[in-house]
Design a protein around this motif. Structure first.
Motif, PDB file in Angstrom:
ATOM      1  N   ALA A 160       0.811  -1.209   0.000  1.00  0.00           N
ATOM      2  CA  ALA A 160       0.000   0.000   0.000  1.00  0.00           C
ATOM      3  C   ALA A 160       0.847   1.263   0.000  1.00  0.00           C
ATOM      4  N   LEU A 161       1.911   1.268   0.779  1.00  0.00           N
ATOM      5  CA  LEU A 161       2.710   2.484   0.912  1.00  0.00           C
ATOM      6  C   LEU A 161       3.600   2.736  -0.296  1.00  0.00           C
ATOM      7  N   MET A 162       4.083   1.694  -0.936  1.00  0.00           N
ATOM      8  CA  MET A 162       4.983   1.865  -2.076  1.00  0.00           C
ATOM      9  C   MET A 162       4.245   2.070  -3.387  1.00  0.00           C
ATOM     10  N   GLY A 163       2.933   1.921  -3.383  1.00  0.00           N
ATOM     11  CA  GLY A 163       2.120   2.251  -4.548  1.00  0.00           C
ATOM     12  C   GLY A 163       2.565   1.548  -5.816  1.00  0.00           C
ATOM     13  N   ASN A 164       2.664   2.310  -6.892  1.00  0.00           N
ATOM     14  CA  ASN A 164       2.989   1.736  -8.191  1.00  0.00           C
ATOM     15  C   ASN A 164       4.401   1.173  -8.279  1.00  0.00           C
ATOM     16  N   ALA A 165       5.234   1.478  -7.304  1.00  0.00           N
ATOM     17  CA  ALA A 165       6.615   1.000  -7.343  1.00  0.00           C
ATOM     18  C   ALA A 165       6.753  -0.430  -6.843  1.00  0.00           C
ATOM     19  N   GLU A 166       5.658  -1.006  -6.341  1.00  0.00           N
ATOM     20  CA  GLU A 166       5.724  -2.356  -5.765  1.00  0.00           C
ATOM     21  C   GLU A 166       4.674  -3.256  -6.406  1.00  0.00           C
ATOM     22  N   ARG A 167       5.118  -4.346  -7.005  1.00  0.00           N
ATOM     23  CA  ARG A 167       4.200  -5.315  -7.608  1.00  0.00           C
ATOM     24  C   ARG A 167       4.463  -6.687  -6.970  1.00  0.00           C
ATOM     25  N   ILE A 168       3.421  -7.349  -6.535  1.00  0.00           N
ATOM     26  CA  ILE A 168       3.541  -8.677  -5.940  1.00  0.00           C
ATOM     27  C   ILE A 168       3.237  -9.713  -7.007  1.00  0.00           C
ATOM     28  N   SER A 169       4.205 -10.532  -7.311  1.00  0.00           N
ATOM     29  CA  SER A 169       4.031 -11.563  -8.331  1.00  0.00           C
ATOM     30  C   SER A 169       3.145 -12.683  -7.808  1.00  0.00           C
ATOM     31  N   ALA A 170       2.688 -13.532  -8.707  1.00  0.00           N
ATOM     32  CA  ALA A 170       1.881 -14.677  -8.302  1.00  0.00           C
ATOM     33  C   ALA A 170       2.652 -15.567  -7.339  1.00  0.00           C
ATOM     34  N   ARG A 171       3.947 -15.764  -7.619  1.00  0.00           N
ATOM     35  CA  ARG A 171       4.772 -16.616  -6.748  1.00  0.00           C
ATOM     36  C   ARG A 171       4.845 -16.036  -5.344  1.00  0.00           C
ATOM     37  N   ARG A 172       5.115 -14.725  -5.247  1.00  0.00           N
ATOM     38  CA  ARG A 172       5.208 -14.097  -3.932  1.00  0.00           C
ATOM     39  C   ARG A 172       3.852 -14.083  -3.240  1.00  0.00           C
ATOM     40  N   ALA A 173       2.784 -13.854  -3.988  1.00  0.00           N
ATOM     41  CA  ALA A 173       1.441 -13.864  -3.412  1.00  0.00           C
ATOM     42  C   ALA A 173       1.126 -15.226  -2.805  1.00  0.00           C
ATOM     43  N   HIS A 174       1.618 -16.281  -3.444  1.00  0.00           N
ATOM     44  CA  HIS A 174       1.426 -17.629  -2.907  1.00  0.00           C
ATOM     45  C   HIS A 174       2.237 -17.814  -1.627  1.00  0.00           C
ATOM     46  N   GLU A 175       3.445 -17.296  -1.606  1.00  0.00           N
ATOM     47  CA  GLU A 175       4.308 -17.442  -0.430  1.00  0.00           C
ATOM     48  C   GLU A 175       3.722 -16.767   0.807  1.00  0.00           C
ATOM     49  N   ILE A 176       3.029 -15.648   0.614  1.00  0.00           N
ATOM     50  CA  ILE A 176       2.499 -14.903   1.764  1.00  0.00           C
ATOM     51  C   ILE A 176       1.044 -15.237   2.072  1.00  0.00           C
ATOM     52  N   GLY A 177       0.455 -16.146   1.309  1.00  0.00           N
ATOM     53  CA  GLY A 177      -0.876 -16.625   1.621  1.00  0.00           C
ATOM     54  C   GLY A 177      -2.030 -15.915   0.948  1.00  0.00           C
ATOM     55  N   LEU A 178      -1.747 -14.908   0.128  1.00  0.00           N
ATOM     56  CA  LEU A 178      -2.828 -14.234  -0.596  1.00  0.00           C
ATOM     57  C   LEU A 178      -3.432 -15.163  -1.635  1.00  0.00           C
ATOM     58  N   VAL A 179      -2.581 -15.973  -2.263  1.00  0.00           N
ATOM     59  CA  VAL A 179      -2.995 -16.919  -3.301  1.00  0.00           C
ATOM     60  C   VAL A 179      -2.815 -18.339  -2.772  1.00  0.00           C
ATOM     61  N   SER A 180      -3.796 -19.191  -3.014  1.00  0.00           N
ATOM     62  CA  SER A 180      -3.702 -20.565  -2.515  1.00  0.00           C
ATOM     63  C   SER A 180      -3.048 -21.511  -3.512  1.00  0.00           C
ATOM     64  N   GLU A 181      -3.065 -21.134  -4.805  1.00  0.00           N
ATOM     65  CA  GLU A 181      -2.492 -22.007  -5.840  1.00  0.00           C
ATOM     66  C   GLU A 181      -2.057 -21.157  -7.034  1.00  0.00           C
ATOM     67  N   VAL A 182      -0.872 -21.468  -7.559  1.00  0.00           N
ATOM     68  CA  VAL A 182      -0.408 -20.875  -8.807  1.00  0.00           C
ATOM     69  C   VAL A 182      -0.383 -21.987  -9.852  1.00  0.00           C
ATOM     70  N   THR A 183      -1.101 -21.791 -10.931  1.00  0.00           N
ATOM     71  CA  THR A 183      -1.249 -22.825 -11.945  1.00  0.00           C
ATOM     72  C   THR A 183      -0.230 -22.636 -13.070  1.00  0.00           C
ATOM     73  N   GLN A 184      -0.323 -23.497 -14.063  1.00  0.00           N
ATOM     74  CA  GLN A 184       0.416 -23.267 -15.304  1.00  0.00           C
ATOM     75  C   GLN A 184      -0.260 -22.100 -16.027  1.00  0.00           C
ATOM     76  N   GLU A 185       0.456 -21.457 -16.925  1.00  0.00           N
ATOM     77  CA  GLU A 185      -0.099 -20.290 -17.603  1.00  0.00           C
ATOM     78  C   GLU A 185      -1.375 -20.651 -18.364  1.00  0.00           C
ATOM     79  N   GLY A 186      -2.395 -19.850 -18.183  1.00  0.00           N
ATOM     80  CA  GLY A 186      -3.668 -20.062 -18.859  1.00  0.00           C
ATOM     81  C   GLY A 186      -4.590 -21.066 -18.192  1.00  0.00           C
ATOM     82  N   ALA A 187      -4.184 -21.607 -17.043  1.00  0.00           N
ATOM     83  CA  ALA A 187      -4.955 -22.694 -16.424  1.00  0.00           C
ATOM     84  C   ALA A 187      -5.677 -22.280 -15.145  1.00  0.00           C
ATOM     85  N   ALA A 188      -5.609 -21.019 -14.766  1.00  0.00           N
ATOM     86  CA  ALA A 188      -6.184 -20.607 -13.487  1.00  0.00           C
ATOM     87  C   ALA A 188      -7.696 -20.782 -13.441  1.00  0.00           C
ATOM     88  N   LEU A 189      -8.384 -20.406 -14.510  1.00  0.00           N
ATOM     89  CA  LEU A 189      -9.843 -20.514 -14.512  1.00  0.00           C
ATOM     90  C   LEU A 189     -10.268 -21.965 -14.386  1.00  0.00           C
TER      91      LEU A 189
END
Length: 258
Positions: A160-189
């Protein structure tokens, strides 16, 4: 033309709700906000639907928050704010059927009103999460409050504080618990639909009671926090002219994805 598409498979009991404004990166305008409210409320009464998947149309974005062309008239008092995104989520509309999010591409800002009310998130490797508010001189209130119930405090604060300068990748989102699964490309749906179909196969009263219990654990903290949001937003946001100035000078160092 509808900005929200609903496709229901009566056999497996899953409805796929698609944000359908790819030309605007699935940003939410007032029409889409009203449609989302109507969709969630209609799904409450459709007994053939026992689980829901929420996704965005196209490869570039799940949702990029509120459409910047939307002009929402506000009361003059800083203690009253009309936020059109407060009613776009399933829980805000009393839907207790489980909702799984399938994210591809950008999910930022106001997208967290939706992700914050989903049970869990399945992500494509291209998914990226960020909150641009502070970059534009705006307070991240509801978005940060919702994400604070899904992510460690330090991660929410950094995003929130770093705004546009900070992007959380799918891999990092999975590591911190925001995302429960990272699929192969195009397979999320497809992966999200498979999860939803499993849950839809269980007794609805047990599933919906569990969803309600899980939300109850978060609801008290969110309700208390939300009462602080309107004055923080009204008092903290810069005048329109200053925001326009910042828009023209943003991201000098470029975003950082981790």
């Amino acid at each position: 033309m509808s900005a929200v598409r609903v496709d229901t498979d009566k056999d497996d009991g899953v409805a796929v709700v698609t944000l359908d404004r790819p030309h605007r990166l699935n940003a939410i305008d007032l029409d889409m906000a009203h449609e989302l409210t109507a969709v969630w409320r209609a799904l409450r009464f459709d007994d053939a639907v026992r689980a829901v998947v929420l996704t965005g149309c196209g490869e570039r974005a799940f949702c990029t928050g509120i459409d910047r062309d939307v002009d929402v008239p506000q009361p003059s008092s800083p203690y009253m704010q009309d936020d059109p995104l407060l009613t776009v989520g399933p829980k805000a509309n009393d839907l207790w059927k489980p909702v799984v999010a399938a994210v591809r591409g950008m999910a930022c800002g106001g997208a967290f009103y939706l992700l914050g009310e989903c049970e869990f998130v399945v992500a494509d490797p291209t998914a990226v999460f960020f909150d641009p508010h502070t970059t534009y001189g705006m307070v991240s209130a509801y978005e940060s409050m919702l994400m604070a119930t899904r992510m460690p405090y330090g991660e929410v604060a950094r995003m929130a504080l770093m705004g546009n300068a900070e992007r959380i990748s799918a891999r990092r989102a999975h590591e911190i618990g925001l995302v429960s699964e990272v699929t192969q490309e195009g397979a999320a749906l497809a992966a999200a639909v498979r999860c939803a179909a499993v849950v839809a196969g269980y007794p609805p009263t047990a599933v919906q009671g569990t969803v309600r219990a899980l939300w109850a654990a978060r609801q008290a903290a969110l309700a208390h926090a939300f009462t602080q949001a309107p004055p923080l937003i009204a008092l903290g946001n810069l005048p329109t002219g200053r925001q326009a100035e910042l828009f023209g000078n943003r991201d000098r160092s470029g975003p950082r994805t981790r």
